[in-house]
Design an enzyme around this catalytic site. Structure first.
Site, PDB file in Angstrom:
ATOM      1  N   CYS A  71       0.835  -1.206   0.000  1.00 21.89           N
ATOM      2  CA  CYS A  71       0.000   0.000   0.000  1.00 21.89           C
ATOM      3  C   CYS A  71       0.878   1.268   0.000  1.00 21.89           C
ATOM      4  CB  CYS A  71      -0.900  -0.036   1.243  1.00 21.89           C
ATOM      5  SG  CYS A  71      -1.751   1.508   1.615  1.00 21.89           S
ATOM      6  N   CYS A  74       0.170   3.742   2.785  1.00 18.94           N
ATOM      7  CA  CYS A  74       0.643   3.181   4.065  1.00 18.94           C
ATOM      8  C   CYS A  74       2.136   3.450   4.222  1.00 18.94           C
ATOM      9  CB  CYS A  74       0.400   1.678   4.132  1.00 18.94           C
ATOM     10  SG  CYS A  74      -1.332   1.195   4.095  1.00 18.94           S
TER      11      CYS A  74
END
Length: 151
Positions: A71, A74
């Site tokens: 991600c 993230c």
């Protein structure tokens, strides 16, 4: 049962419960069992082996960053979350949980998008926020969510 004069702090290294005088939380302290620092200024790596101890046993709220290595947002938020840990300890414990490695825990909290931060106290979800945030926004959101706990 703890009193307002002390808090149970779970050791980030061995998971032992330590009673710490509230007035001395800012001084750090070490674990009575393994003698490592109770506060490191960095998020813990949360796994199925240590999640329950930190989410349910201690008196400190646990702010969890649910994330995954694939991600982009993230990965972008990781340094901000680490910077926030240095500012939010010892008021709360911060931890990162890899949703790919710990799918059962992510499922229990119904994580549908990442990054998602969940504030947990005594095993109960207090607040939730999705999306990458800069350090100051994480700190402000977490402090605001903690104020809501005082009810």
């Amino acid at each position: 049962m703890t009193s307002p004069e002390s808090k149970i702090v779970v050791c980030p290294s061995c998971g032992a419960s330590n009673r710490v005088p509230t007035a001395k939380l800012g001084a750090g302290g070490t674990c009575g069992r393994c003698h490592t620092a109770l506060f490191t200024g960095k998020p813990l790596v949360l796994t199925s082996a240590n999640f329950e101890a930190h989410a349910g046993k201690g008196d400190l709220p646990l702010l969890v960053d649910f994330w995954a290595s694939w991600c982009g947002p993230c990965r972008q938020m990781a340094p901000a979350f680490e910077a926030a840990a240095a500012r939010l300890e010892p008021m709360m414990r911060l931890g990162k949980l890899d949703t790919e490695a710990e799918q059962a825990i992510a499922g229990r909290y119904a994580i549908r998008s990442i990054p998602t931060m969940v504030l947990i106290h005594k095993g109960r979800e207090i607040a939730r926020q999705s999306g990458a945030m800069p350090p100051q926004a994480i700190v402000q959101w977490a402090q605001s969510a903690m104020m809501g706990m005082a009810g």
